[in-house]
Design a protein around this motif. Structure first.
Motif, short mmCIF file in Angstrom:
data_model
loop_
_atom_site.label_atom_id
_atom_site.label_comp_id
_atom_site.label_asym_id
_atom_site.label_seq_id
_atom_site.Cartn_x
_atom_site.Cartn_y
_atom_site.Cartn_z
N ARG A 12 75.29 95.45 36.19
CA ARG A 12 75.69 93.93 36.69
C ARG A 12 76.56 94.29 37.76
NH1 ARG A 12 74.72 89.98 33.17
NH2 ARG A 12 73.60 90.62 31.33
N ASP A 13 76.60 93.51 38.67
CA ASP A 13 77.52 93.25 39.90
C ASP A 13 78.95 92.80 39.42
OD1 ASP A 13 77.26 90.92 39.80
OD2 ASP A 13 75.88 90.40 41.77
N THR A 18 72.53 90.66 36.83
CA THR A 18 71.74 91.61 37.07
C THR A 18 70.63 91.48 38.46
OG1 THR A 18 70.08 90.73 35.85
CG2 THR A 18 71.48 91.91 34.51
N ALA A 19 69.96 92.42 38.78
CA ALA A 19 69.33 92.32 40.04
C ALA A 19 68.26 91.07 39.63
CB ALA A 19 68.71 93.58 40.41
N LEU A 20 67.91 90.90 38.50
CA LEU A 20 66.72 89.90 37.92
C LEU A 20 67.37 88.66 38.41
CD1 LEU A 20 64.03 89.28 37.05
CD2 LEU A 20 65.07 89.36 34.73
N HIS A 21 68.73 88.30 38.18
CA HIS A 21 69.40 87.00 38.11
C HIS A 21 69.31 86.75 39.82
CE1 HIS A 21 71.84 87.98 34.55
NE2 HIS A 21 71.44 86.82 34.25
N ARG A 25 67.07 83.79 42.23
CA ARG A 25 67.58 82.66 42.60
C ARG A 25 67.12 82.69 44.32
NH1 ARG A 25 72.29 84.32 40.81
NH2 ARG A 25 73.02 85.32 42.77
N LYS A 26 66.03 83.78 44.47
CA LYS A 26 65.52 83.79 46.15
C LYS A 26 63.96 83.94 45.78
CE LYS A 26 69.44 86.46 47.67
NZ LYS A 26 69.89 85.57 48.35
N PRO A 27 63.24 82.75 45.40
CA PRO A 27 61.83 82.66 45.09
C PRO A 27 61.11 83.02 46.80
CG PRO A 27 62.63 80.71 44.97
CD PRO A 27 63.89 81.43 45.05
N SER A 28 61.95 82.74 47.59
CA SER A 28 61.19 82.92 48.99
C SER A 28 60.81 84.36 49.20
CB SER A 28 62.12 82.74 50.17
OG SER A 28 63.35 83.23 50.11
#
Length: 45
Positions: A12-13, A18-21, A25-28
């Motif tokens: 976690r950052d 997590t990276a998945l989170h 948020r960046k579907p592009s």
């Protein structure tokens, strides 16, 4: 990458994400336009 360091899947950052989170948020990044770049990134790992 996860085979080399499985702890990355749960890392976690500073915002407790997590990276998945972040990717969710960046579907592009998964668009047809970026698919070649994304595929190359995956294949390089």
């Amino acid at each position: 990458m996860l085979k080399g360091d499985p702890k990355l899947a749960m890392a976690r950052d500073r915002n407790s994400e997590t990276a998945l989170h972040v990717l969710a948020r960046k579907p592009s990044i998964f668009s047809n336009k970026n698919q070649g770049l994304f595929r190359r990134l995956i294949n390089s790992c």
